[in-house]
Motif scaffolding. Structure first.
Motif, PDB file in Angstrom:
ATOM      1  N   LEU A  25       0.834  -1.203   0.000  1.00  0.00           N
ATOM      2  CA  LEU A  25       0.000   0.000   0.000  1.00  0.00           C
ATOM      3  C   LEU A  25       0.867   1.250   0.000  1.00  0.00           C
ATOM      4  N   ASP A  26       0.429   2.259  -0.728  1.00  0.00           N
ATOM      5  CA  ASP A  26       1.057   3.567  -0.665  1.00  0.00           C
ATOM      6  C   ASP A  26       0.173   4.416   0.248  1.00  0.00           C
ATOM      7  N   LEU A  27       0.603   4.605   1.465  1.00  0.00           N
ATOM      8  CA  LEU A  27      -0.212   5.312   2.441  1.00  0.00           C
ATOM      9  C   LEU A  27      -0.331   6.795   2.133  1.00  0.00           C
ATOM     10  N   HIS A  28       0.691   7.364   1.494  1.00  0.00           N
ATOM     11  CA  HIS A  28       0.643   8.782   1.144  1.00  0.00           C
ATOM     12  C   HIS A  28      -0.429   9.049   0.082  1.00  0.00           C
ATOM     13  N   ARG A  60      -2.758   6.904  -0.713  1.00  0.00           N
ATOM     14  CA  ARG A  60      -3.957   6.149  -0.339  1.00  0.00           C
ATOM     15  C   ARG A  60      -4.411   5.218  -1.462  1.00  0.00           C
TER      16      ARG A  60
END
Length: 142
Positions: free
Chosen positions: A59-62, A64
């Protein structure tokens, strides 16, 4: 309308990780599940070859967004490889992912082992992988 979603987590592990149908009045075409439920799903190449299973989901949390699936070939000394999430399509009927590239193409992807993952936040690495799969990087506006 029908919506697929994960089972409740009230302690009944017999259905954990499966998609369950319930009647829900909502927008059509939505399929919701947990990332954990997708682990182990088969990944099928364009030529019909089973290239492995989903080992993990990145996942790319930045931004989303889901960035990559990490595929595992399985077996002793298994190698892992990253596949851009937008290069895969989930088949709800067969409960597997399909790619529009051949197994040979996937096998040409640089692999890594569980102890030595690439630094996936490095732009050159991500750009190279997306180019290899002929995909627009997920962080570029479409």
């Amino acid at each position: 309308m029908r919506r697929r979603h994960t089972p409740d987590r009230s302690g009944d592990d017999s259905k954990r990780g499966t998609l369950v149908e319930r009647n829900v009045v909502d927008e059509p075409g939505h399929v919701l599940t947990t990332a954990n439920a997708l682990k182990g799903s088969k990944i099928i190449a364009l030529d019909g070859e089973d290239i492995g299973n989903v080992f993990d989901i990145v996942l790319d949390l930045h931004d989303r967004r889901i960035a990559y699936a990490v595929a595992s070939s399985g077996g002793i000394g298994e190698m892992l490889c990253a596949i851009p999430w937008n290069a895969m399509k989930y088949d709800t009927g067969d409960k597997c992912f399909h790619l529009d590239v051949t197994a040979a193409h996937v096998k040409g992807t640089p692999g890594f082992d569980e102890e030595h993952w690439p630094v996936m936040t490095r732009s050159p690495w991500g750009l190279s992988l997306h180019q290899y799969y002929n995909r627009t990087p997920y962080w570029v506006a479409e």
